[in-house]
Each structure stands twice: as C-alpha cells, then as structure tokens.
Motif scaffolding. Structure first.
Motif, short mmCIF file in Angstrom:
data_model
loop_
_atom_site.label_atom_id
_atom_site.label_comp_id
_atom_site.label_asym_id
_atom_site.label_seq_id
_atom_site.Cartn_x
_atom_site.Cartn_y
_atom_site.Cartn_z
N TYR A 159 7.75 30.96 -12.31
CA TYR A 159 8.03 31.44 -11.26
C TYR A 159 9.43 31.30 -10.93
N HIS A 160 10.07 32.31 -10.09
CA HIS A 160 11.47 31.88 -9.75
C HIS A 160 11.49 30.99 -8.38
N VAL A 161 12.26 29.85 -8.36
CA VAL A 161 12.51 29.33 -7.04
C VAL A 161 13.53 29.81 -6.32
N ASN A 162 13.25 30.27 -5.08
CA ASN A 162 14.00 30.76 -4.14
C ASN A 162 15.09 29.87 -3.67
N GLU A 163 15.99 30.11 -2.77
CA GLU A 163 17.11 29.25 -2.33
C GLU A 163 16.58 28.41 -1.40
N ASP A 164 15.33 28.87 -0.50
CA ASP A 164 14.98 28.02 0.33
C ASP A 164 13.75 26.94 -0.08
N GLY A 165 13.65 27.10 -1.35
CA GLY A 165 12.63 26.12 -2.00
C GLY A 165 11.19 26.59 -2.23
N THR A 166 11.00 27.82 -1.76
CA THR A 166 9.83 28.56 -2.19
C THR A 166 9.70 29.22 -3.18
N ALA A 180 0.96 -1.31 -0.05
CA ALA A 180 0.00 0.02 0.01
C ALA A 180 1.08 1.38 0.04
N PRO A 181 0.57 2.44 -0.83
CA PRO A 181 1.24 3.62 -0.82
C PRO A 181 1.06 4.32 0.35
N GLU A 182 2.19 5.00 0.61
CA GLU A 182 2.32 6.03 1.94
C GLU A 182 1.55 7.15 1.31
N MET A 183 0.91 7.69 2.52
CA MET A 183 0.43 9.07 2.43
C MET A 183 1.46 10.01 2.59
N VAL A 184 1.47 10.99 1.58
CA VAL A 184 2.18 12.14 1.74
C VAL A 184 1.71 13.23 2.35
N ALA A 185 0.55 13.84 1.55
CA ALA A 185 -0.22 15.12 1.96
C ALA A 185 -1.84 14.74 1.44
N ASN A 186 -2.54 15.27 2.42
CA ASN A 186 -4.09 15.03 1.79
C ASN A 186 -4.61 16.58 2.38
N GLY A 187 -3.79 17.56 2.66
CA GLY A 187 -4.54 18.95 2.81
C GLY A 187 -3.39 19.63 3.62
N ASN A 220 -1.47 18.43 -10.87
CA ASN A 220 -0.25 17.86 -11.28
C ASN A 220 0.71 18.36 -10.10
N GLY A 221 1.85 17.64 -10.22
CA GLY A 221 2.93 17.74 -9.29
C GLY A 221 4.44 17.56 -9.93
N VAL A 222 5.15 18.12 -9.41
CA VAL A 222 6.56 17.83 -9.65
C VAL A 222 7.59 17.98 -8.66
N VAL A 223 8.59 16.98 -8.46
CA VAL A 223 9.54 16.91 -7.29
C VAL A 223 10.86 17.44 -7.38
N MET A 224 11.49 18.39 -6.69
CA MET A 224 12.59 18.95 -6.55
C MET A 224 13.88 17.91 -6.21
N ILE A 226 -1.32 27.07 -5.74
CA ILE A 226 -0.23 26.12 -5.97
C ILE A 226 0.44 26.03 -4.54
N TYR A 227 0.57 24.83 -4.23
CA TYR A 227 1.23 24.25 -2.83
C TYR A 227 2.54 23.89 -3.29
N ARG A 228 3.31 23.86 -2.14
CA ARG A 228 4.71 23.30 -2.00
C ARG A 228 4.50 22.17 -0.71
N VAL A 229 5.03 21.02 -0.82
CA VAL A 229 5.14 20.24 0.15
C VAL A 229 6.62 19.96 0.45
N ALA A 230 6.92 20.28 1.82
CA ALA A 230 8.42 20.11 2.27
C ALA A 230 8.67 18.72 2.43
N PRO A 231 9.98 18.36 2.43
CA PRO A 231 10.40 17.00 2.61
C PRO A 231 9.97 16.43 3.99
N ASP A 232 9.53 17.43 4.81
CA ASP A 232 8.95 16.86 6.51
C ASP A 232 7.36 16.68 6.21
N LYS A 233 6.89 16.81 4.79
CA LYS A 233 5.40 16.84 4.49
C LYS A 233 4.57 17.96 4.92
N THR A 234 5.24 18.87 5.45
CA THR A 234 4.67 20.16 5.69
C THR A 234 4.07 20.99 4.25
#
Length: 357
Positions: free
Chosen positions: A261-268, A162-169, A184-188, A210-218
């Motif tokens: 969009y420009h991607v900032n150094e902090d990933g935002t 079964a797949p792992e949940m990454v984000a649902n909200g 759609n989604g794209v991974v850094m 447009i959302y960003r999901v951090a490596p810690d799933k935030t």
C-alpha cells in the motif's frame, strides 16, 4: 500466527529459560540461565539515551546498497528455549531488550537481554479470547502491545504500572464495534499506527480489515475484505511511504501473498497492489520486517523468505521451527531474532542492518 492450532504447553516459560552457550550447535543445545533469569528490576533510566531511540528508523543504509543481506551467513541458532509458542518480537534500542509474547494458553509479555536472560513483564488476559499477540514501539519509546481485542501502551522502563488503553474498537455508522482479533501493528513517525485484523474470532462484521489509529486514538477502517484473506503481518518501508501487508488465506485456488500500500501524506493508506505471491499454498505468511536497504523479510512455512524491494526473491533463511515473527536488534541492528510455533527463539547475524518497527 494461527491461534486455533492444537498446541501443547510443555513447560512454563517462567520456570525454565535457556541461553545459548558460545559452543552451542546450530540446532540448539543451550545452557541454563542463572537462577532467577534476568537481574531483578531489569534496566532503568532514560528509555532513549543519547544516540539511541526507542523506535530507531535509520533510513537508507550506509553499506553497499547491493549487499546481499544473507550471503554467507551462519545457520540460525537458539538464543532461548521457551517451551511455548512465541510471537510479537520487537527490539527496544534504548533499553537493549527484546520484548516478545506467548499468545497461546496463559498469554504473557516477556523481555530478553541479548545474552538470553529473560523476565516476565506481565500476564495477559485470563481468557483465551484476548491473548497478547504482537508488540511495537512508539516514537517516545513506549512499548505498544497488540492484544486480540485491544491495543495498550506502557513504559518500557523497569516494571511500569498498568498499561494505558489506546484502542479497543471503532465507530461504524454511529455504533461502536469491537475488534474481532487483532494480529499485528506498526507505528508511524507521527505516532499513528496501522493494525491488521484477520478475523480469528470469526465475527464477520469486523474481521478481515486493516485499521489506522490516529495520534488522538481515533480508529478508522483503511481497507476491508469480503473473501476472508486473513491480513496478518505488516511492515513499513524505510521512508514510511509504503506498507507491506501479508494475506494468509486468499480465495481458493490462489496463493498467499503480500500486498503493498502507498501511504498518503495525511497518513492514510492509498493505492495498493499485489506485491508478491508466497509459495506454497500452506506457507501462511506471518510477520514481516524490512532492513535499511529496503529488503523485505517474511515469516513463512519455508523459513524467512527474503526479497528485494522490487519483489525479486533473494533467498530463504532456514529455520528448524516455523517462524511466527522476527525483529532486528543488537547494537548494530544486524541480529535477526525469530519467534516460532515451536519451543525456541532463534537468532542469526545478517549483513545489513534492519529497522525496529
């Protein structure tokens, strides 16, 4: 992809699958796969063997940087007849599979070998409210699937569990809010990802974002819109300093367009601006991809529009059915696989290698 278009599921994909023979015509004419489709179990072993990665990003191309990627290419040809609306293609270099989804009706996730043999990996939601939409691959080689209401991650090797949940909200002002209808989604490179939510579910509180999901799933809102422009496709440039986002339904009297969009150094996401308008008004730009030279490919009603990084239009790859998405693949990453609103998946060999994202 428009999930509310009228659609007739002609035949189940699991029952009939076709691969093009070597003498297929440009408008189809495939031959039936051997019974059972892909050999049982598919590929196995290390998802990222030496010299390969699950999410290759080769960086700047080694070919002539002025090479026209579509000059003198053949017409597109059918690699697979699904009899279903398809979307979300992504090539996994380690496993040498093309993953794709069937979002409408009984949604499902499939993988296809380069020869067109196909196998169902898993079924999607039993309701039409949460179809599988698109796929991408993270730096570890895991397959990430963007459903309408959540993002899940699973191993791309064999038939994983079964797949792992990454984000649902996300949390907004202390209150958890569900996504409306992710598209759609794209991974850094750091494992974070950007997501688009065009609002097909019509929940105006969480749509058109447009959302960003951090490596810690935030999950964080990167941009939001009040004029219902329907953000859909998105892609990174080769060095991941910019993100292209397509908008299918801007304000009345304006054309669909791509914003950069420009991607900032902090990933935002940072500063942005309109990059190019997409003719005509009915073009509804969907999936976006980028090659190693920075050329940008956009799925539209015309076919696949191809642009230089400065927004100069190179030309159009004609596709008999309206494209929903595309993915570069094959050993040299020069084969472009194209999913459509029709009944086929198409392919064409280009002159410049692409990036799997």
């Amino acid at each position: 992809m428009k999930r509310y278009l009228p659609f007739l599921l002609m035949l189940p994909l699991g029952m009939y699958a076709y691969a093009c023979s070597s003498n297929s015509s440009d408008n189809g004419g495939g031959t039936t796969n051997p019974p059972g489709g892909e050999p049982p179990g598919g590929s196995s072993g290390n998802p990222n063997p030496p010299g390969s990665s699950g999410n290759p990003n080769p960086g700047p191309g080694t070919d002539d940087p002025n090479q026209n990627p579509i000059d003198g290419i053949d017409q597109v040809k059918v690699i697979l007849t699904t009899n279903e609306y398809t979307d979300g293609p992504i090539w996994h270099a380690g496993q040498k599979f093309l993953f794709f989804t069937t979002p409408l009706g009984a949604s499902a996730l499939y993988r296809m070998r380069a020869d067109g043999t196909v196998k169902k990996i898993r079924d999607g939601s039993t309701t039409e409210a949460n179809p599988m939409n698109t796929n991408t691959v993270d730096p570890a080689g895991n397959l990430v699937t963007i459903d309408a209401l959540d993002v899940v991650r699973a191993s791309a090797v064999g038939d994983a569990g079964a797949p792992e949940m990454v984000a649902n909200g996300f949390v907004d002002k202390g209150t958890f809010q569900k996504f409306d209808s992710l598209k759609n989604g794209v991974v850094m490179k750091d494992g974070s990802m950007f997501l688009t939510d065009p609002g097909y579910g019509l929940n105006t509180l969480t749509a058109n974002r447009i959302y960003r999901v951090a490596p810690d799933k935030t999950v964080t809102v990167m941009d939001s819109f009040e004029d219902i422009p329907r953000p859909t496709g998105l892609a990174l440039n080769p060095d991941q300093t910019e993100v292209y986002v397509g908008f299918t339904q801007p304000m009345a009297g304006t054309l669909p367009y791509i914003r950069k969009y420009h991607v900032n150094e902090d990933g935002t996401l940072g500063e942005s601006g309109k990059w190019v308008d997409i003719d005509p008004e009915t073009s509804t730009p969907d999936g976006i991809e980028v090659d190693t030279h920075g050329n940008v490919y956009v799925a539209t009603a015309q076919g696949i529009n191809v642009y230089k990084s400065d927004a100069t239009k190179i030309g159009v790859i004609a596709v008999p059915e309206q494209p929903t998405g595309m993915a570069f693949g094959g050993d040299d990453m020069k084969t472009l696989y194209i999913t459509t609103q029709g009944i086929n998946i198409w392919q064409v060999k280009l002159k410049v290698a692409g990036i799997a994202q």
